[in-house]
Design a protein around this motif. Structure first.
Motif, PDB file in Angstrom:
ATOM      1  N   GLY A   8       0.790  -1.228   0.000  1.00 49.19           N
ATOM      2  CA  GLY A   8       0.000   0.000   0.000  1.00 49.19           C
ATOM      3  C   GLY A   8       0.820   1.275   0.000  1.00 49.19           C
ATOM      4  O   GLY A   8       0.285   2.360   0.224  1.00 49.19           O
ATOM      5  N   MET A   9       2.113   1.146  -0.241  1.00 50.06           N
ATOM      6  CA  MET A   9       3.011   2.306  -0.200  1.00 50.06           C
ATOM      7  C   MET A   9       3.637   2.512  -1.579  1.00 50.06           C
ATOM      8  O   MET A   9       3.851   1.558  -2.319  1.00 50.06           O
ATOM      9  N   ILE A  10       3.957   3.765  -1.882  1.00 45.23           N
ATOM     10  CA  ILE A  10       4.595   4.132  -3.142  1.00 45.23           C
ATOM     11  C   ILE A  10       5.929   4.794  -2.812  1.00 45.23           C
ATOM     12  O   ILE A  10       6.010   5.686  -1.966  1.00 45.23           O
ATOM     13  N   CYS A  11       6.984   4.364  -3.504  1.00 47.57           N
ATOM     14  CA  CYS A  11       8.309   4.959  -3.295  1.00 47.57           C
ATOM     15  C   CYS A  11       8.306   6.374  -3.877  1.00 47.57           C
ATOM     16  O   CYS A  11       8.059   6.555  -5.067  1.00 47.57           O
ATOM     17  N   VAL A  12       8.575   7.366  -3.024  1.00 47.49           N
ATOM     18  CA  VAL A  12       8.550   8.766  -3.458  1.00 47.49           C
ATOM     19  C   VAL A  12       9.930   9.408  -3.450  1.00 47.49           C
ATOM     20  O   VAL A  12      10.092  10.542  -3.902  1.00 47.49           O
ATOM     21  N   GLY A  13      10.932   8.691  -2.933  1.00 49.89           N
ATOM     22  CA  GLY A  13      12.268   9.265  -2.904  1.00 49.89           C
ATOM     23  C   GLY A  13      13.262   8.310  -2.287  1.00 49.89           C
ATOM     24  O   GLY A  13      12.914   7.197  -1.884  1.00 49.89           O
ATOM     25  N   ALA A  14      14.515   8.777  -2.216  1.00 51.86           N
ATOM     26  CA  ALA A  14      15.581   7.973  -1.622  1.00 51.86           C
ATOM     27  C   ALA A  14      16.632   8.894  -1.029  1.00 51.86           C
ATOM     28  O   ALA A  14      16.834  10.018  -1.505  1.00 51.86           O
ATOM     29  N   VAL A  15      17.298   8.399  -0.011  1.00 50.59           N
ATOM     30  CA  VAL A  15      18.391   9.134   0.613  1.00 50.59           C
ATOM     31  C   VAL A  15      19.648   8.843  -0.193  1.00 50.59           C
ATOM     32  O   VAL A  15      20.028   7.685  -0.381  1.00 50.59           O
ATOM     33  N   ALA A  16      20.286   9.906  -0.688  1.00 51.77           N
ATOM     34  CA  ALA A  16      21.487   9.753  -1.499  1.00 51.77           C
ATOM     35  C   ALA A  16      22.758   9.844  -0.662  1.00 51.77           C
ATOM     36  O   ALA A  16      23.851   9.619  -1.178  1.00 51.77           O
ATOM     37  N   GLY A  17      22.629  10.156   0.625  1.00 57.44           N
ATOM     38  CA  GLY A  17      23.785  10.244   1.512  1.00 57.44           C
ATOM     39  C   GLY A  17      23.633  11.405   2.464  1.00 57.44           C
ATOM     40  O   GLY A  17      22.570  12.019   2.565  1.00 57.44           O
ATOM     41  N   ALA A  18      24.713  11.706   3.161  1.00 52.56           N
ATOM     42  CA  ALA A  18      24.712  12.817   4.115  1.00 52.56           C
ATOM     43  C   ALA A  18      24.946  14.128   3.376  1.00 52.56           C
ATOM     44  O   ALA A  18      25.553  14.168   2.305  1.00 52.56           O
ATOM     45  N   PHE A  19      24.450  15.218   3.971  1.00 56.62           N
ATOM     46  CA  PHE A  19      24.712  16.557   3.449  1.00 56.62           C
ATOM     47  C   PHE A  19      25.202  17.395   4.615  1.00 56.62           C
ATOM     48  O   PHE A  19      24.453  17.639   5.569  1.00 56.62           O
ATOM     49  N   GLY A  20      26.453  17.805   4.577  1.00 64.00           N
ATOM     50  CA  GLY A  20      27.003  18.592   5.667  1.00 64.00           C
ATOM     51  C   GLY A  20      27.334  17.727   6.873  1.00 64.00           C
ATOM     52  O   GLY A  20      27.398  16.506   6.779  1.00 64.00           O
ATOM     53  N   VAL A  21      27.523  18.394   8.023  1.00 65.60           N
ATOM     54  CA  VAL A  21      27.966  17.688   9.225  1.00 65.60           C
ATOM     55  C   VAL A  21      26.943  17.695  10.352  1.00 65.60           C
ATOM     56  O   VAL A  21      27.226  17.223  11.447  1.00 65.60           O
ATOM     57  N   HIS A  22      25.751  18.219  10.096  1.00 68.31           N
ATOM     58  CA  HIS A  22      24.757  18.369  11.169  1.00 68.31           C
ATOM     59  C   HIS A  22      23.553  17.451  11.017  1.00 68.31           C
ATOM     60  O   HIS A  22      22.469  17.769  11.501  1.00 68.31           O
ATOM     61  N   GLY A  23      23.708  16.328  10.344  1.00 71.69           N
ATOM     62  CA  GLY A  23      22.640  15.345  10.276  1.00 71.69           C
ATOM     63  C   GLY A  23      21.659  15.510   9.129  1.00 71.69           C
ATOM     64  O   GLY A  23      20.699  14.761   9.046  1.00 71.69           O
ATOM     65  N   GLU A  24      21.911  16.456   8.226  1.00 69.64           N
ATOM     66  CA  GLU A  24      21.023  16.572   7.064  1.00 69.64           C
ATOM     67  C   GLU A  24      21.348  15.456   6.078  1.00 69.64           C
ATOM     68  O   GLU A  24      22.465  14.940   6.041  1.00 69.64           O
ATOM     69  N   VAL A  25      20.350  15.097   5.273  1.00 65.98           N
ATOM     70  CA  VAL A  25      20.540  14.098   4.223  1.00 65.98           C
ATOM     71  C   VAL A  25      20.414  14.773   2.871  1.00 65.98           C
ATOM     72  O   VAL A  25      19.779  15.812   2.739  1.00 65.98           O
ATOM     73  N   ARG A  26      21.037  14.154   1.882  1.00 61.86           N
ATOM     74  CA  ARG A  26      20.826  14.536   0.483  1.00 61.86           C
ATOM     75  C   ARG A  26      19.686  13.651   0.017  1.00 61.86           C
ATOM     76  O   ARG A  26      19.775  12.430   0.092  1.00 61.86           O
ATOM     77  N   LEU A  27      18.600  14.273  -0.423  1.00 62.10           N
ATOM     78  CA  LEU A  27      17.374  13.557  -0.746  1.00 62.10           C
ATOM     79  C   LEU A  27      17.067  13.672  -2.230  1.00 62.10           C
ATOM     80  O   LEU A  27      17.058  14.775  -2.784  1.00 62.10           O
ATOM     81  N   LYS A  28      16.822  12.534  -2.860  1.00 62.19           N
ATOM     82  CA  LYS A  28      16.402  12.518  -4.260  1.00 62.19           C
ATOM     83  C   LYS A  28      14.902  12.244  -4.275  1.00 62.19           C
ATOM     84  O   LYS A  28      14.440  11.256  -3.712  1.00 62.19           O
ATOM     85  N   SER A  29      14.138  13.132  -4.909  1.00 65.12           N
ATOM     86  CA  SER A  29      12.689  12.978  -4.993  1.00 65.12           C
ATOM     87  C   SER A  29      12.306  12.320  -6.306  1.00 65.12           C
ATOM     88  O   SER A  29      12.842  12.649  -7.354  1.00 65.12           O
ATOM     89  N   PHE A  30      11.356  11.383  -6.242  1.00 68.19           N
ATOM     90  CA  PHE A  30      10.839  10.726  -7.439  1.00 68.19           C
ATOM     91  C   PHE A  30       9.474  11.291  -7.820  1.00 68.19           C
ATOM     92  O   PHE A  30       8.788  10.733  -8.677  1.00 68.19           O
ATOM     93  N   CYS A  31       9.074  12.380  -7.197  1.00 70.01           N
ATOM     94  CA  CYS A  31       7.763  12.987  -7.457  1.00 70.01           C
ATOM     95  C   CYS A  31       7.808  13.844  -8.724  1.00 70.01           C
ATOM     96  O   CYS A  31       8.844  14.427  -9.053  1.00 70.01           O
ATOM     97  N   ALA A  32       6.664  13.937  -9.422  1.00 66.75           N
ATOM     98  CA  ALA A  32       6.580  14.770 -10.623  1.00 66.75           C
ATOM     99  C   ALA A  32       6.951  16.208 -10.286  1.00 66.75           C
ATOM    100  O   ALA A  32       7.648  16.874 -11.051  1.00 66.75           O
ATOM    101  N   GLU A  33       6.475  16.706  -9.166  1.00 68.64           N
ATOM    102  CA  GLU A  33       6.901  18.002  -8.620  1.00 68.64           C
ATOM    103  C   GLU A  33       7.834  17.660  -7.463  1.00 68.64           C
ATOM    104  O   GLU A  33       7.361  17.308  -6.374  1.00 68.64           O
TER     105      GLU A  33
END
Length: 187
Positions: A8-33
């Motif tokens: 019942g779930m749809i994949c909308v994105g994936a974590v591409a790795g860390a961004f910076g040193v404060h716990g942010e992630v680099r996020l790839k979105s699979f959404c049309a917008e």
């Protein structure tokens, strides 16, 4: 067919790795917008862990974002490759001629003459348009462009896709299936 996508779930994105040193992630979105991914939060990973999501800025190839429970670079890096899912009922309804990739995986594939070609194993997007990966009987694979010309019919209710592959595609696939390992002729 075995699938790792939560029911019942749809994949909308994936974590591409860390961004910076404060716990942010680099996020790839699979959404049309692409920025709409934040509207579908909380998101879940295949193990069922839930993450709130806040986009902090656009970056090349996606977004920098904060996920709840992720506070360090090491935690963010540990999520590299993690696919993120949203419940189908949170996503917008699609027009009749558009489909979520998850709806296509597992459908049977026949050619316009009715011959069975296999089942859709995956849908790939390498930037030049979607490709259907079809697992054929005997273990061979076939890649078919997901265009209206090559895929004139998608019948979700019947669990069937009718394809009219580009000229020569099935012939090349048959030749590859007859070849042995490393492209050598089979005995």
């Amino acid at each position: 067919m075995e699938r790792s996508d939560p029911e019942g779930m749809i994949c909308v994105g994936a974590v591409a790795g860390a961004f910076g040193v404060h716990g942010e992630v680099r996020l790839k979105s699979f959404c049309a917008e692409p920025a709409a991914i934040a509207e579908y939060a909380p998101l879940a990973d295949p193990a069922g862990r839930s993450y709130g999501l806040e986009i902090t800025r656009a970056v090349k190839g996606g977004f920098a974002a904060r996920l709840t429970g992720v506070a360090t670079r090491e935690q963010a890096e540990a999520l590299r490759g993690t696919r993120l899912f949203a419940p189908r009922d949170r996503l917008p309804a699609l027009p009749d001629d558009e489909f979520y990739h998850a709806d296509l995986v597992g459908l049977g594939v026949r050619d316009t003459g009715g011959a069975e070609l296999g089942r859709i194993r995956a849908v790939h997007d390498h930037g030049a348009g979607d490709m259907l990966e079809v697992a054929q009987p005997g273990g061979t694979e076939l890649l078919i462009p997901f265009t209206r010309a090559a895929v004139p019919t998608v019948d979700l209710a019947a669990g069937l896709v009718v394809v009219d592959p580009p000229e020569g595609l099935l012939d090349r696939a048959a030749r590859r299936a007859a070849d042995g390992p490393e492209g050598e002729e089979a005995p």
